[in-house]
Structure formats: C-alpha cells, structure tokens
Design a protein around this motif. Structure first.
Motif, PDB file in Angstrom:
ATOM      1  N   THR A 228       0.988  -1.028  -0.155  1.00  0.00           N
ATOM      2  CA  THR A 228      -0.092   0.045  -0.013  1.00  0.00           C
ATOM      3  C   THR A 228       0.782   1.380   0.044  1.00  0.00           C
ATOM      4  O   THR A 228       0.683   2.240  -0.821  1.00  0.00           O
ATOM      5  N   MET A 229       2.019   1.136   0.775  1.00  0.00           N
ATOM      6  CA  MET A 229       2.777   2.644   0.940  1.00  0.00           C
ATOM      7  C   MET A 229       3.490   2.520  -0.455  1.00  0.00           C
ATOM      8  O   MET A 229       3.690   3.713  -0.886  1.00  0.00           O
ATOM      9  N   ILE A 230       3.706   1.526  -1.038  1.00  0.00           N
ATOM     10  CA  ILE A 230       4.334   1.494  -2.387  1.00  0.00           C
ATOM     11  C   ILE A 230       3.675   2.310  -3.300  1.00  0.00           C
ATOM     12  O   ILE A 230       3.950   3.091  -4.199  1.00  0.00           O
ATOM     13  N   GLY A 231       2.196   1.763  -3.326  1.00  0.00           N
ATOM     14  CA  GLY A 231       1.300   2.618  -4.220  1.00  0.00           C
ATOM     15  C   GLY A 231       0.937   3.862  -4.013  1.00  0.00           C
ATOM     16  O   GLY A 231       1.044   4.657  -4.830  1.00  0.00           O
ATOM     17  N   LEU A 232       0.919   4.124  -2.715  1.00  0.00           N
ATOM     18  CA  LEU A 232       0.801   5.435  -2.468  1.00  0.00           C
ATOM     19  C   LEU A 232       1.673   6.495  -2.909  1.00  0.00           C
ATOM     20  O   LEU A 232       1.491   7.687  -3.268  1.00  0.00           O
ATOM     21  N   THR A 233       2.966   6.073  -2.504  1.00  0.00           N
ATOM     22  CA  THR A 233       3.954   7.171  -2.928  1.00  0.00           C
ATOM     23  C   THR A 233       4.524   6.827  -4.155  1.00  0.00           C
ATOM     24  O   THR A 233       5.016   7.784  -5.172  1.00  0.00           O
ATOM     25  N   LEU A 234       4.408   5.577  -5.026  1.00  0.00           N
ATOM     26  CA  LEU A 234       5.118   5.634  -6.445  1.00  0.00           C
ATOM     27  C   LEU A 234       4.076   5.342  -7.673  1.00  0.00           C
ATOM     28  O   LEU A 234       4.050   5.766  -8.554  1.00  0.00           O
ATOM     29  N   GLY A 235       2.673   4.617  -7.056  1.00  0.00           N
ATOM     30  CA  GLY A 235       1.705   4.768  -8.102  1.00  0.00           C
ATOM     31  C   GLY A 235       1.137   3.250  -8.336  1.00  0.00           C
ATOM     32  O   GLY A 235       1.706   2.238  -7.614  1.00  0.00           O
ATOM     33  N   ILE A 236       0.062   3.271  -8.758  1.00  0.00           N
ATOM     34  CA  ILE A 236      -0.609   1.918  -8.843  1.00  0.00           C
ATOM     35  C   ILE A 236       0.161   0.726  -9.919  1.00  0.00           C
ATOM     36  O   ILE A 236       0.058  -0.540  -9.405  1.00  0.00           O
ATOM     37  N   ALA A 237       0.712   1.378 -10.924  1.00  0.00           N
ATOM     38  CA  ALA A 237       1.552   0.490 -11.611  1.00  0.00           C
ATOM     39  C   ALA A 237       2.653  -0.323 -10.847  1.00  0.00           C
ATOM     40  O   ALA A 237       2.923  -1.568 -11.387  1.00  0.00           O
ATOM     41  N   TYR A 238       3.163   0.274  -9.915  1.00  0.00           N
ATOM     42  CA  TYR A 238       3.915  -0.501  -8.857  1.00  0.00           C
ATOM     43  C   TYR A 238       3.464  -1.040  -7.893  1.00  0.00           C
ATOM     44  O   TYR A 238       3.521  -2.564  -7.743  1.00  0.00           O
ATOM     45  N   GLY A 239       2.452  -0.493  -7.050  1.00  0.00           N
ATOM     46  CA  GLY A 239       1.945  -1.027  -6.015  1.00  0.00           C
ATOM     47  C   GLY A 239       1.008  -2.194  -6.363  1.00  0.00           C
ATOM     48  O   GLY A 239       0.816  -3.085  -6.016  1.00  0.00           O
ATOM     49  N   GLY A 240       0.174  -1.900  -7.587  1.00  0.00           N
ATOM     50  CA  GLY A 240      -0.779  -2.879  -8.169  1.00  0.00           C
ATOM     51  C   GLY A 240      -0.070  -4.003  -8.703  1.00  0.00           C
ATOM     52  O   GLY A 240      -0.532  -5.203  -8.540  1.00  0.00           O
TER      53      GLY A 240
END
Length: 330
Positions: free
Chosen positions: A233-245
C-alpha cells in the motif's frame, strides 16, 4: 528469500525472477490497453467522452470545455490531461483554485482502462473501483471548489511553470516516437520494480519492514488494511498503482493477504497514489498543495475508513458479490 552473506547470488537471481513475474503480469494488462487507447485517441474518440463531462465541470466551477481535459486524463493518463490543460490555459486563463480543482480531479481519476484492469486482477470488483474513482474525483473537486469559494482563496491567476510533453517547434508525435516512449515506460517499470524488490528484501533482512509495519498498522487498520498489505500500500501511495498494483496482484495470486485487505488497499491507492511525482508535477503547472496533496490524502483516508465501517455491517456474501472476490469480513 532474503540477502545473506552465504547466498547473495541466489538472492539476486530470486529478485530477478520475481521482478520478471510481477512485471509480466503488468505487461499483459498494460500493453494491449495502451494500444487500444492509442487507436481510440487517433480516432478522436475522446471528444465523445468529453461531451457528457461538460456539465460536471460547470458544477465544480470550471469551464465546460475542461471536460475534454479530464476525459483525456481518464483515458490516457495524467500527462495527457496536463498537455491539454497547458494548451487550454494559453487561451483561457484559469485561477489557481480552478487549476487545483482540475488537477486534483485528474489525480483521483486518470488512466482508468489500465489502472482499473490492474485493480480487477487483484481481486476487486471493477464496477465499484470505477465508481469510487469517478465519483470520488467529482466529490473532492466540488468540495475544493466550495472551500476556495467560501474562503476567497487562490483567486489569483495560475502560474503555469511547466509545460511537459510538448513536441519541439510544433512537431507532431509520430507513431515511432509514441512507441519509443511506451517502450521506455515499460523498461522503466521493470527497472523500478526490480529495485523495489531488492530494496524490500534488504530492508526485510535488517528488520526495517517490521518496524515500519508496526508504525503504520494503527492508521492503516482504521481503513481496513491489515499488516500483510501495508508495505505494498505504501509503495502504491508513494509511487503509483503500476508499481503497488503489481505487488498486490502477486499477493492475490499467492493468497498471502486476505481479499478484504487487498480491496481496501486498492481502493485507497485508487483515490490517492503517486503522491510524490504527481504532486510535484501538478504544483509545477500551477496547482496548490492544499488540493493535490493535503486534501487528496485526507479525503482518501476518510472515504476508505467510511467504506470499511459500512463493510463491517454488510450482510454475509454481499461484499463478495459487489466489492471483492472471496469475501472475508472477520
């Protein structure tokens, strides 16, 4: 597997294999949709999507023509909306408040063909994710419009400091230039995901992930996100859905995280992601941090917390039917 003195080569190979697996899952979603969106763009399909958005723009204090800007962002992504906004603002100056409302709505709802497909592959229901982002973008835009209007703030003309994506000397982007740009994006996603996996394994080896999870657990628990999904979740919040997703799709396949955690994580990421890059870009084109960063975070957390509260009271089986697959409300 974590990095140790005994098996660094094996750990590196595992990182590479995992990054290939995760990015390949993303590529299978992104590449066909990117091509379809390009075809629709060349056929001027976006203008038909823009027409029904014109009344929506007027409700949030924006010229009706701004519907075309938002429609481009909804289909193509943030930068498509920015390019059209740059062209529009040259002819019709907007206030800082208007640019902030526009940019905030774009940040909540953009690149939906790709990002909604990622959300669907993670096990969430497509219809709810689409509705939450489109409705969320409108509600947040309207709230900001009313707030700035009542307080009389940000009425000065917007200062457009950055005009990204324009071709030199009016040169039109060719198909080859477009394909080269997409290839750079795909390669960049692979590189970033590889670095993220290696970084996460290293941090996990030294116990940093456990410390961060303990710190985040109370806040994320309020919005229904358990410990297993906190890192992605923190990856998606900071970097974006393409990464966190990408990581969440991987988690969904392995079954390591409960479906409800994946649902709340994807819902939160849908409303508020890429908080670093996108926020800075929007501020460079004249948006104010109060909308594109502060209001976006507060609104997203409040909405997901509200959804979590409602889900606890839903009849058995309802969430599995409408919100996520394999519902688990315990």
């Amino acid at each position: 597997m974590t990095f140790t003195k005994k098996n660094p080569a094996a750990a590196a190979k595992q990182v590479f294999r995992d990054s290939v697996s995760i990015t390949w899952d993303l590529y299978k979603i992104m590449i066909p949709l990117v091509i379809i969106v390009k075809v629709l763009q060349e056929m001027d399909f976006i203008q038909y999507l823009a027409a029904p958005l014109s009344p929506v723009m007027q409700l949030v204090g924006l010229p009706g023509e701004m519907g075309f800007v938002w429609a481009a962002a909804i289909v193509n992504g943030v930068y498509a909306g920015i390019i059209l906004l740059a062209a529009f603002i040259e002819q019709t100056p907007l206030s800082t408040a208007q640019v902030t409302v526009t940019c905030t709505m774009i940040l909540v709802a953009h690149a939906l063909p790709v990002e909604l497909r990622i959300a669907q592959k993670s096990g969430t229901r497509l219809a709810f994710q689409a509705a939450s982002r489109l409705l969320g973008a409108f509600v947040l835009g309207w709230l900001l419009y009313r707030l700035y209007g009542v307080t009389g703030t940000l009425e000065e003309p917007a200062r457009f400091l950055l005009s990204p994506g324009a071709q030199p000397d009016g040169e039109r982007e060719t198909l080859v230039m477009w394909a080269a740009g997409q290839m750079r994006t795909l390669v960049g996603i692979f590189v970033i995901i590889t670095v993220l996996i290696a970084g996460m394994r290293t941090l996990d080896h030294f116990g940093v992930i456990r410390v961060v999870n303990r710190m985040l657990r109370p806040g994320l628990a309020v919005v229904g996100i358990g410990q297993g999904a906190s890192t992605v979740t923190m990856i998606g919040l900071t970097l974006g859905i393409a990464y966190g997703g990408g990581f969440i799709i991987h988690q969904a396949k392995t079954g390591a995280v409960p479906p409800k955690d994946l649902f709340f994580s994807m819902t939160l990421m849908g409303l508020s992601h890429s908080l670093i890059e996108d926020t800075l870009v929007m501020m460079m084109i004249g948006a104010h941090i109060s909308g594109v960063f502060v209001a976006r975070i507060v609104f997203s957390l409040a909405v997901v917390a509200g959804i979590a509260g409602v889900c606890r009271r839903l009849p058995k089986g309802w969430a599995e039917r409408f919100l996520w697959q394999g519902a688990d409300l315990t």
